[in-house]
Design a protein around this motif. Structure first.
Motif, mmCIF file in Angstrom:
data_model
loop_
_atom_site.group_PDB
_atom_site.id
_atom_site.type_symbol
_atom_site.label_atom_id
_atom_site.label_comp_id
_atom_site.label_asym_id
_atom_site.label_seq_id
_atom_site.Cartn_x
_atom_site.Cartn_y
_atom_site.Cartn_z
ATOM 1 N N LYS A 177 -11.908 6.579 -9.428
ATOM 2 C CA LYS A 177 -11.199 7.134 -8.230
ATOM 3 C C LYS A 177 -10.312 6.186 -7.669
ATOM 4 O O LYS A 177 -10.673 4.967 -7.500
ATOM 5 C CB LYS A 177 -12.300 7.653 -6.962
ATOM 6 N N VAL A 178 -9.060 6.480 -7.560
ATOM 7 C CA VAL A 178 -8.119 5.635 -6.758
ATOM 8 C C VAL A 178 -7.971 5.886 -5.368
ATOM 9 O O VAL A 178 -7.847 6.982 -5.010
ATOM 10 C CB VAL A 178 -6.645 5.840 -7.504
ATOM 11 N N ASP A 179 -8.306 5.025 -4.643
ATOM 12 C CA ASP A 179 -8.405 5.205 -3.033
ATOM 13 C C ASP A 179 -7.532 4.363 -2.444
ATOM 14 O O ASP A 179 -8.013 3.153 -2.063
ATOM 15 C CB ASP A 179 -9.819 5.273 -2.648
ATOM 16 N N LEU A 180 -6.204 4.559 -2.460
ATOM 17 C CA LEU A 180 -5.326 3.507 -1.719
ATOM 18 C C LEU A 180 -4.293 4.338 -0.847
ATOM 19 O O LEU A 180 -3.860 5.367 -1.314
ATOM 20 C CB LEU A 180 -4.254 3.055 -2.956
ATOM 21 N N PRO A 181 -4.178 3.821 0.405
ATOM 22 C CA PRO A 181 -3.155 4.390 1.406
ATOM 23 C C PRO A 181 -1.658 4.590 0.839
ATOM 24 O O PRO A 181 -1.156 3.570 0.282
ATOM 25 C CB PRO A 181 -3.179 3.624 2.519
ATOM 26 N N ILE A 182 -0.989 5.554 1.054
ATOM 27 C CA ILE A 182 0.210 5.722 0.652
ATOM 28 C C ILE A 182 1.169 6.086 1.920
ATOM 29 O O ILE A 182 1.043 6.827 2.509
ATOM 30 C CB ILE A 182 0.380 7.049 -0.335
ATOM 31 N N GLY A 183 2.479 5.307 2.043
ATOM 32 C CA GLY A 183 3.282 5.177 3.019
ATOM 33 C C GLY A 183 4.740 5.558 2.558
ATOM 34 O O GLY A 183 4.928 5.493 0.991
ATOM 35 N N ILE A 184 5.773 5.703 3.332
ATOM 36 C CA ILE A 184 7.060 5.792 2.782
ATOM 37 C C ILE A 184 7.589 4.502 2.499
ATOM 38 O O ILE A 184 7.285 3.665 3.314
ATOM 39 C CB ILE A 184 7.949 6.582 4.044
ATOM 40 N N ASP A 185 8.461 4.441 1.277
ATOM 41 C CA ASP A 185 9.139 3.195 0.900
ATOM 42 C C ASP A 185 10.138 2.719 1.913
ATOM 43 O O ASP A 185 11.130 3.582 2.196
ATOM 44 C CB ASP A 185 9.789 3.152 -0.219
ATOM 45 N N PRO A 186 10.028 1.484 2.537
ATOM 46 C CA PRO A 186 11.115 1.360 3.811
ATOM 47 C C PRO A 186 12.526 1.013 3.267
ATOM 48 O O PRO A 186 13.382 1.177 3.821
ATOM 49 C CB PRO A 186 10.606 -0.067 4.300
ATOM 50 N N ASP A 187 12.640 0.835 1.891
ATOM 51 C CA ASP A 187 13.823 0.740 1.237
ATOM 52 C C ASP A 187 14.618 1.941 0.826
ATOM 53 O O ASP A 187 15.848 2.016 0.805
ATOM 54 C CB ASP A 187 13.896 -0.328 0.283
ATOM 55 N N GLU A 188 13.815 2.900 0.156
ATOM 56 C CA GLU A 188 14.103 4.180 -0.100
ATOM 57 C C GLU A 188 13.323 5.286 0.273
ATOM 58 O O GLU A 188 12.088 5.560 -0.389
ATOM 59 C CB GLU A 188 13.995 4.111 -1.813
ATOM 60 N N PHE A 189 13.696 6.143 1.467
ATOM 61 C CA PHE A 189 12.929 7.097 1.989
ATOM 62 C C PHE A 189 12.324 8.211 1.175
ATOM 63 O O PHE A 189 11.383 8.523 1.457
ATOM 64 C CB PHE A 189 13.654 7.540 3.389
ATOM 65 N N TYR A 190 13.038 8.438 -0.041
ATOM 66 C CA TYR A 190 12.627 9.418 -0.809
ATOM 67 C C TYR A 190 11.385 9.125 -1.578
ATOM 68 O O TYR A 190 10.828 9.770 -2.462
ATOM 69 C CB TYR A 190 13.660 9.894 -1.649
ATOM 70 N N LYS A 191 11.177 7.571 -1.710
ATOM 71 C CA LYS A 191 9.999 7.202 -2.580
ATOM 72 C C LYS A 191 8.730 6.969 -1.526
ATOM 73 O O LYS A 191 8.993 6.659 -0.513
ATOM 74 C CB LYS A 191 10.383 5.802 -3.477
ATOM 75 N N ARG A 192 7.720 6.650 -2.280
ATOM 76 C CA ARG A 192 6.379 6.453 -1.580
ATOM 77 C C ARG A 192 5.790 5.104 -2.059
ATOM 78 O O ARG A 192 5.986 4.726 -3.599
ATOM 79 C CB ARG A 192 5.346 7.403 -1.760
ATOM 80 N N VAL A 193 5.245 4.229 -1.642
ATOM 81 C CA VAL A 193 4.426 3.078 -1.989
ATOM 82 C C VAL A 193 3.084 2.889 -1.430
ATOM 83 O O VAL A 193 2.709 3.597 -0.439
ATOM 84 C CB VAL A 193 5.330 1.751 -1.267
ATOM 85 N N ILE A 194 2.306 2.005 -1.895
ATOM 86 C CA ILE A 194 1.052 1.756 -1.411
ATOM 87 C C ILE A 194 1.331 0.835 -0.091
ATOM 88 O O ILE A 194 1.771 -0.048 -0.077
ATOM 89 C CB ILE A 194 0.163 1.120 -2.297
#
Length: 295
Positions: A177-194
């Motif tokens: 199981k991958v359990d990592l929080p996802i948020g919006i990439d601050p540099d590219e709003f259409y991408k997501r990051v941990i």
């Protein structure tokens, strides 16, 4: 929609409908948009007193389809359909919904055309969406009531979504199981990051179903529904999806899109309680990719 009044149900008609998860807007639709409520074949109003065993038929008022989504003819692979919702198998390379000021054809446009050709209301209620280059099963509700009922079970045991992905490398451990929080990439709003500070909890179960010399096919189950969740989680554990240029910045000669496919939906029908197990087989480009990886 049909109901049989049970002993445990509320007996004032309006309270019965609230108990059955009708929203305020849906009650307003029934009252103000020529909706009709029949109890034992007789037209009744919200203050009517019900009895155990009463048979009820709900006819929702006409919904006004949005002008933002134009009906457009196109090929539609229907996997399941009843009077409450529609499940289709989306090909890669087509968006789920139109973007603002976008006139290109999307699945929503095609579904609207399909429903109108059948003489049904063309109001689009998208329950699940897929990225443009992700293929597989998508769900559309046919009215606002079915939409709200599906939305309530969307991330629980009664609505389970499974994907197949082909990723770089041999995944170890082979399941987990991958359990990592996802948020919006601050540099590219259409991408997501941990994002451990601002990200939302995101959980993905995975299991390896085939191993290649330097790649793996994995089956994934979403426990949450974040944008790009599988793509971000796979990159985070060092196994990005083959062909996912957005998250790898690597042009892949073997396939021209991310190798990700929604292959199965297990749904307990929120109105009929029927258990549905709906599947969509691997599309040709991912089948071809597997053959190439097998050598």
């Amino acid at each position: 929609m049909k109901f049989t009044v049970q002993e445990s149900d509320k007996k004032i008609l309006r309270k019965f409908l609230v108990q059955k998860k009708f929203s305020n807007s849906q009650l307003s639709n029934l009252k103000n948009n020529d909706g009709m409520i029949f109890v034992n074949h007789k037209l009744r109003h919200f203050d009517f007193k019900l009895k155990t065993g009463d048979q009820m038929l709900i006819v929702m008022g006409e919904e006004t389809p949005s002008d933002l989504i134009k009906p457009m003819e196109g090929q539609l692979d229907v996997v399941f359909e009843d009077k409450y919702f529609l499940v289709i198998n989306k090909p890669p390379g087509i968006a789920s919904l139109p973007a603002k000021a976008r006139t290109s054809k999307t699945m929503a446009n095609i579904v609207k055309y399909y429903l109108q050709q059948k003489g049904e209301n063309g109001t689009i209620h998208l329950v699940t969406r897929l990225d443009r280059d992700t293929s597989g099963l998508m769900v559309f509700a046919k009215n606002s009531y079915a939409h709200s009922m599906l939305d309530q079970i969307l991330h629980g045991d009664h609505f389970q979504k499974y994907y197949l992905a082909i990723v770089y490398g041999q995944v170890s451990p082979s399941e987990g199981k991958v359990d990592l929080p996802i948020g919006i990439d601050p540099d590219e709003f259409y991408k997501r990051v941990i994002d451990y500070e601002k990200g939302k909890q995101s959980q993905t179960l995975y299991r390896t179903v085939e191993t290649f010399s330097d790649a793996s096919m994995i089956k994934l189950k979403l426990l949450t529904g974040r944008t790009h969740q599988i793509r971000v989680h796979m990159k985070a554990i060092g196994h990005p999806i083959i062909g996912d240029f957005m998250y790898t910045k690597h042009a892949e000669p073997l396939i021209n899109r991310q190798a990700l496919h929604c292959t199965e939906l297990k749904i307990v029908h929120p109105v009929t309680n029927e258990t549905l197990d709906l599947t969509a087989s691997l599309p040709q480009d991912m089948t071809d990719l597997c053959q190439k990886l097998r050598g």
